[in-house]
Write a protein that holds these residues in place. Structure first.
Motif, short mmCIF file in Angstrom:
data_model
loop_
_atom_site.label_atom_id
_atom_site.label_comp_id
_atom_site.label_asym_id
_atom_site.label_seq_id
_atom_site.Cartn_x
_atom_site.Cartn_y
_atom_site.Cartn_z
N ASP A 218 31.92 5.29 35.66
CA ASP A 218 30.74 6.33 36.96
C ASP A 218 31.48 7.02 37.58
OD1 ASP A 218 28.15 5.86 36.84
OD2 ASP A 218 28.34 5.31 38.98
N SER B 48 22.33 6.62 25.76
CA SER B 48 23.13 4.93 25.61
C SER B 48 22.17 4.41 26.12
CB SER B 48 24.01 4.95 27.23
OG SER B 48 23.69 5.08 28.17
N THR C 251 21.58 2.66 28.30
CA THR C 251 21.10 2.97 30.48
C THR C 251 21.00 4.23 30.92
OG1 THR C 251 23.09 2.88 30.23
CG2 THR C 251 21.81 0.57 31.17
N THR C 252 20.81 5.34 30.05
CA THR C 252 20.95 7.17 30.18
C THR C 252 20.24 7.47 29.85
OG1 THR C 252 22.54 7.66 28.63
CG2 THR C 252 22.99 7.59 30.86
N ASP D 147 28.84 -3.23 34.21
CA ASP D 147 27.90 -1.95 34.79
C ASP D 147 26.05 -1.60 33.85
OD1 ASP D 147 29.09 -2.28 37.47
OD2 ASP D 147 30.16 -0.48 37.15
N GLU D 148 27.09 -1.37 32.73
CA GLU D 148 25.63 -0.99 32.05
C GLU D 148 25.07 -2.10 31.48
OE1 GLU D 148 26.24 1.83 27.65
OE2 GLU D 148 28.38 1.12 29.04
N ASN E 193 27.55 -0.68 25.54
CA ASN E 193 27.91 -1.93 25.73
C ASN E 193 29.32 -2.10 26.11
OD1 ASN E 193 25.14 -3.03 24.28
ND2 ASN E 193 26.21 -5.24 25.02
N SER F 264 37.37 -0.80 31.12
CA SER F 264 35.60 -0.79 30.86
C SER F 264 35.50 -2.50 30.43
CB SER F 264 35.52 0.14 29.53
OG SER F 264 35.17 1.32 30.05
#
Ligand SMILES: [Zn+2]
Length: 430
Positions: free
Chosen positions: A78, A183, A185-186, A215-216, A211, A277
């Motif tokens: 991040d 992704s 989340t974006t 955090d994602e 995945n 990750s």
């Protein structure tokens, strides 16, 4: 028909056995004609003391990120993206992307990679670079909607769709496309609901990051009480030709979902290790019948595009993740980097047999670090390097002969990339 005979070496066959033999290629339609005891060809490429293997396929990368190689390291995903990568990417022009992509293509050809998937922006520049350099690629414009107003978010998705429609089948069929929500989340759900059906109408697959980090995953589980890939399935994003990058933090339900839907996973072990990750459960995915390919991810998180490195990393990390030295064996990682990645991208290659694409890498076995020859599949997974590749062939065309790239002027490609990288960083940080 004109033919090319790759002669005098050994050949890696689809069942992971190695035989002494030649490979005859139809240079016009770009397919393998015969393997083993073949007739003479119009042209001969020497493979003495070499192993002819399927060209490696890098199934997840951001090619032009070569410009950011070594610019920022040793940070979590991040912070690395927000503080270092995105500001410079925001300053990249179409010409920069062209220069960075050409640098990536030179590196790929030099290390035996004949095909790749690219998710980035200014993708028409990537098409032009691929067309000239002679590789095979599946390409898509990456969409991010978070932090954008509605008009800008829509414009980004429209760009991805327009690109996918216009360029599918370009470069004599060597270029195919996908639509690329960055992704889960974006990109906002409302846009996925609207645009995923449009990608289906256009007949192109989806490719997205899934995945990758805890955090994602956590925010989706907390907000929706379902796993990210379950949400992706509900949004219609797990069709048979779709392929997701990473799949690090997947649970048993998601592994089953991937196997049942035939959605491929592209494992990126070096990037996952470098950004801490996590360890993808590759052995569990293979056991469950998930189709797994291999990718380097961008050069800024790797930091090279050498798929031999990636095979070794995949085997080592896979064993550590499974706590089992027999997990993710040599044959499995070679398969992942060739047939697995080719299948994920919908390429008719990744194996050497009549009728398959003549996308090939010829590996010189005469180096000290590749002696003796007990098991050549072991060497490909554990001991060989990209610099051991002597010739690279894609679609029946020789891209590199005796370590000399024939389709790119490597010196000027390197010089242009160096200049463009420096100027982009200056613009972004001034
Ligand atoms: Zn990526």
């Amino acid at each position: 028909m004109t033919t090319l005979r790759i002669a005098g070496g050994k050949v890696l066959l689809p069942d992971a056995t190695v035989e002494r033999g030649d490979v005859l290629v139809d240079r016009d339609d770009g397919d393998v004609l015969a393997v083993g005891d073949t007739p003479e060809g119009d042209e001969r490429l020497d493979a003495k003391d070499c192993l002819v293997m399927p060209g490696l396929v890098n199934a997840h990368t951001h090619a032009a990120m070569t410009l950011l190689r070594g610019y920022a390291d040793d940070k979590p995903l991040d912070a690395w993206l927000r503080e270092d990568i995105w500001p410079v990417e925001g300053a990249l022009t179409a010409e920069d992307v062209r220069a960075g992509t050409e640098l990536a293509l030179a590196e790929m050809i030099r290390s035996g990679t004949t095909g790749f998937a690219d998710m980035y922006f200014h993708e028409p520049e990537v098409v032009a670079a691929v067309e000239a350099a002679g590789l095979r690629a599946r390409l898509g414009h990456g969409v991010v909607t978070v932090g954008k107003d509605d008009a800008a978010a829509r414009e980004d998705f429209e760009t991805s769709l327009d690109f996918a429609r216009e360029y599918d089948g370009a470069a004599d069929g060597r270029v195919s496309t996908f639509v690329a929500p960055h992704s889960l989340t974006t990109v906002g759900d409302e846009y996925l609901r609207e645009y995923v059906p449009k990608a289906r109408e256009a007949g192109v697959p989806l490719h997205y990051h899934a995945n990758e980090t805890e955090d994602e995953v956590a925010p989706i589980v907390e907000a929706e009480d379902e796993r990210p890939l379950e949400r992706a399935r509900d949004l219609g994003m797990t069709a048979a030709n779709d392929f997701v990058a990473h799949g690090v933090h997947v649970d048993e339900t998601e592994i089953e979902l991937l196997a049942d839907s035939d959605t491929s996973v592209v494992h990126c072990p070096a990037s996952n290790m470098k950004l801490a990750s996590g360890m993808a459960p590759v052995e569990a995915m293979l056991d469950a019948g998930v189709s797994v390919g291999l990718g380097t991810d961008g050069a800024a998180s790797n930091n090279d595009l050498d798929m031999f490195d990636e095979m070794r990393d995949a085997a080592m990390l896979g064993k550590l993740a499974a706590d089992d030295a027999s997990a993710v064996d040599a044959a499995s990682v070679v398969e992942m980097a060739t047939a697995g990645s080719a299948a994920a991208l919908g390429f008719d290659g990744g194996r050497i047999e009549p009728g398959a694409n003549a996308d090939l890498a010829v590996v010189d076995l005469s180096a000290a670090h590749l002696t003796p020859h007990h098991d050549l599949v072991s060497h490909l997974a554990y001991a060989a390097r990209g610099s051991d590749v002597r010739h690279t062939i894609c679609d029946g065309t020789i891209l590199m002969r005796d370590r000399e790239i024939l389709t790119l002027d490597e010196g000027s490609v390197r010089k242009r990339a160096e200049e463009r990288a420096e100027a982009a960083v200056e613009r972004a940080t001034e």
